[in-house]
Motif scaffolding. Sequence first.
Motif, short mmCIF file in Angstrom:
data_model
loop_
_atom_site.label_atom_id
_atom_site.label_comp_id
_atom_site.label_asym_id
_atom_site.label_seq_id
_atom_site.Cartn_x
_atom_site.Cartn_y
_atom_site.Cartn_z
N ALA A 15 0.83 -1.21 0.00
CA ALA A 15 0.00 0.00 0.00
C ALA A 15 0.86 1.26 0.00
N VAL A 16 1.92 1.28 0.80
CA VAL A 16 2.81 2.43 0.86
C VAL A 16 3.52 2.62 -0.48
N ALA A 17 3.99 1.52 -1.06
CA ALA A 17 4.68 1.60 -2.35
C ALA A 17 3.76 2.13 -3.44
N ARG A 18 2.51 1.66 -3.45
CA ARG A 18 1.55 2.15 -4.45
C ARG A 18 1.33 3.66 -4.29
N ALA A 19 1.18 4.09 -3.06
CA ALA A 19 0.95 5.51 -2.81
C ALA A 19 2.13 6.36 -3.28
N LEU B 169 -0.81 -0.27 11.19
CA LEU B 169 -1.70 -1.43 11.36
C LEU B 169 -2.58 -1.65 10.13
N SER B 170 -2.95 -0.56 9.45
CA SER B 170 -3.75 -0.66 8.23
C SER B 170 -3.41 0.53 7.35
N ALA B 171 -3.60 0.35 6.05
CA ALA B 171 -3.27 1.42 5.10
C ALA B 171 -4.21 1.36 3.91
N GLU B 172 -4.74 2.53 3.53
CA GLU B 172 -5.67 2.62 2.41
C GLU B 172 -5.26 3.80 1.52
N VAL B 173 -5.02 3.53 0.25
CA VAL B 173 -4.67 4.60 -0.69
C VAL B 173 -5.90 5.45 -0.95
N ILE C 224 4.72 6.05 19.90
CA ILE C 224 5.07 5.96 21.32
C ILE C 224 4.39 7.09 22.11
N THR C 225 4.29 8.26 21.49
CA THR C 225 3.75 9.41 22.22
C THR C 225 2.22 9.47 22.19
N SER C 226 1.59 9.08 21.05
CA SER C 226 0.15 9.27 20.90
C SER C 226 -0.67 8.00 20.93
N GLY C 227 0.01 6.85 20.92
CA GLY C 227 -0.72 5.60 20.88
C GLY C 227 -1.30 5.35 19.50
N GLU C 228 -2.44 4.62 19.43
CA GLU C 228 -3.05 4.26 18.15
C GLU C 228 -4.01 5.36 17.69
N MET C 229 -3.84 5.77 16.44
CA MET C 229 -4.74 6.77 15.89
C MET C 229 -4.70 6.73 14.37
N GLN C 230 -5.74 7.30 13.74
CA GLN C 230 -5.81 7.35 12.29
C GLN C 230 -5.14 8.63 11.81
N ARG C 231 -4.33 8.48 10.74
CA ARG C 231 -3.63 9.65 10.21
C ARG C 231 -3.65 9.58 8.69
N ASP C 232 -3.71 10.75 8.07
CA ASP C 232 -3.59 10.86 6.62
C ASP C 232 -2.19 11.38 6.31
N ILE C 233 -1.47 10.64 5.50
CA ILE C 233 -0.10 11.01 5.18
C ILE C 233 0.09 11.00 3.67
N VAL C 234 1.15 11.68 3.22
CA VAL C 234 1.53 11.68 1.80
C VAL C 234 2.97 11.18 1.73
N PRO C 235 3.16 9.87 1.55
CA PRO C 235 4.52 9.32 1.53
C PRO C 235 5.20 9.55 0.18
N ALA D 143 -2.21 10.09 -1.54
CA ALA D 143 -2.21 10.14 -0.08
C ALA D 143 -2.61 8.76 0.46
N LEU D 144 -2.33 8.57 1.73
CA LEU D 144 -2.56 7.27 2.36
C LEU D 144 -3.23 7.50 3.71
N ARG D 145 -4.30 6.77 3.97
CA ARG D 145 -4.94 6.81 5.30
C ARG D 145 -4.46 5.60 6.08
N ILE D 146 -3.82 5.84 7.21
CA ILE D 146 -3.23 4.75 7.98
C ILE D 146 -3.75 4.74 9.41
N THR D 147 -3.74 3.56 9.99
CA THR D 147 -3.89 3.43 11.43
C THR D 147 -2.49 3.21 11.97
N TYR D 148 -2.04 4.14 12.79
CA TYR D 148 -0.64 4.15 13.20
C TYR D 148 -0.52 4.15 14.71
#
Length: 300
Positions: free
Chosen positions: A129-133, A189-193, A147-158, A139-144
């Motif tokens: 998924a990361v390679a495709r993005a 934990l999960s990734a969606e383009v 250490i500081t924030s724990g588990e959360m959903q984030r939108d990133i542009v790799p 952009a990529l929607r991930i569950t990440y």
Amino acid sequence: MTISTVDPSTGQSLNLAQRERLAFIDFRAYFFGGVTRADLVDRFGISPAVATRAIAQYIALAPGNLILDPRKVYRPTSQFAPWHEHSVSRVLAALSEGAAYGGSGVKGELLPCEQPSELAVPRLDILAAVARAIHQHKALRITYVSITSGEMQRDIVPFALVSNRVRWHARAFDRNKKQFLDFVLRRILSAEVLDDSKIEPHERSASDVQWSRIINLELVPHPNHKRESVVRLDYDMPDGVFRVAARAANVGYLLKLWAVDCSPDHSLDPEVFHLWLRDPLSIYGASTSLAPGYVQPTVS
């Protein structure tokens, strides 16, 4: 040797298959001391006749490189000069993994080799998924998990994959924090383009100052090392300086990996840190949290 990419028998440019076979012949002769028709048959799945033509083609392109011994093995002559431009990294990959020089017949190491495995290998579905993005500029929607924030959903542009020899991470723009960060692939934990999400100019790699900034590092033998000459030999530094360019975003990873003393007074143990960063100020403003011994200069 001047490398020709033209078939001397036809005057036409060599195609990809021909170049791969010729590079393999050169590789076997140079690093194994001989090549046979059977080597080419096994490596490329070709007929003996095609293998014979490939060897004849190599001899025509690199006259004086090979000689046929009584055992029907083509050996390098004393005047052998590589026809192919071999890179050290590709040769080591071939010797340790059988991962280069075309064909599909050889799997695994070609010579006995031992190298440490990476401790944190990414999940294949996440890597895909990361390679495709990255490739599709999406952009990529991930569950990440951080250490500081724990588990959360984030939108990133790799835009790049980076390895520090322990784990892989992606360099990306974080839309949540509005900055460029490193994301460890094992923590995704999960990734969606996001196919319909528009990438803005400020989210692209050209806007990542730390990624775009190239730092020219000058590494020298640790001043307190008892065998400076050995360190110079280890790192091929005849003038006593090993010069290497690194991205500011990665410089901390690299200096830790290479065990470079970055303290201003070279105070770290020379038995552990064989190299010293001659000018610690050269990495000022870079990602230096991992740089061993680095002290942030005080601004008056």
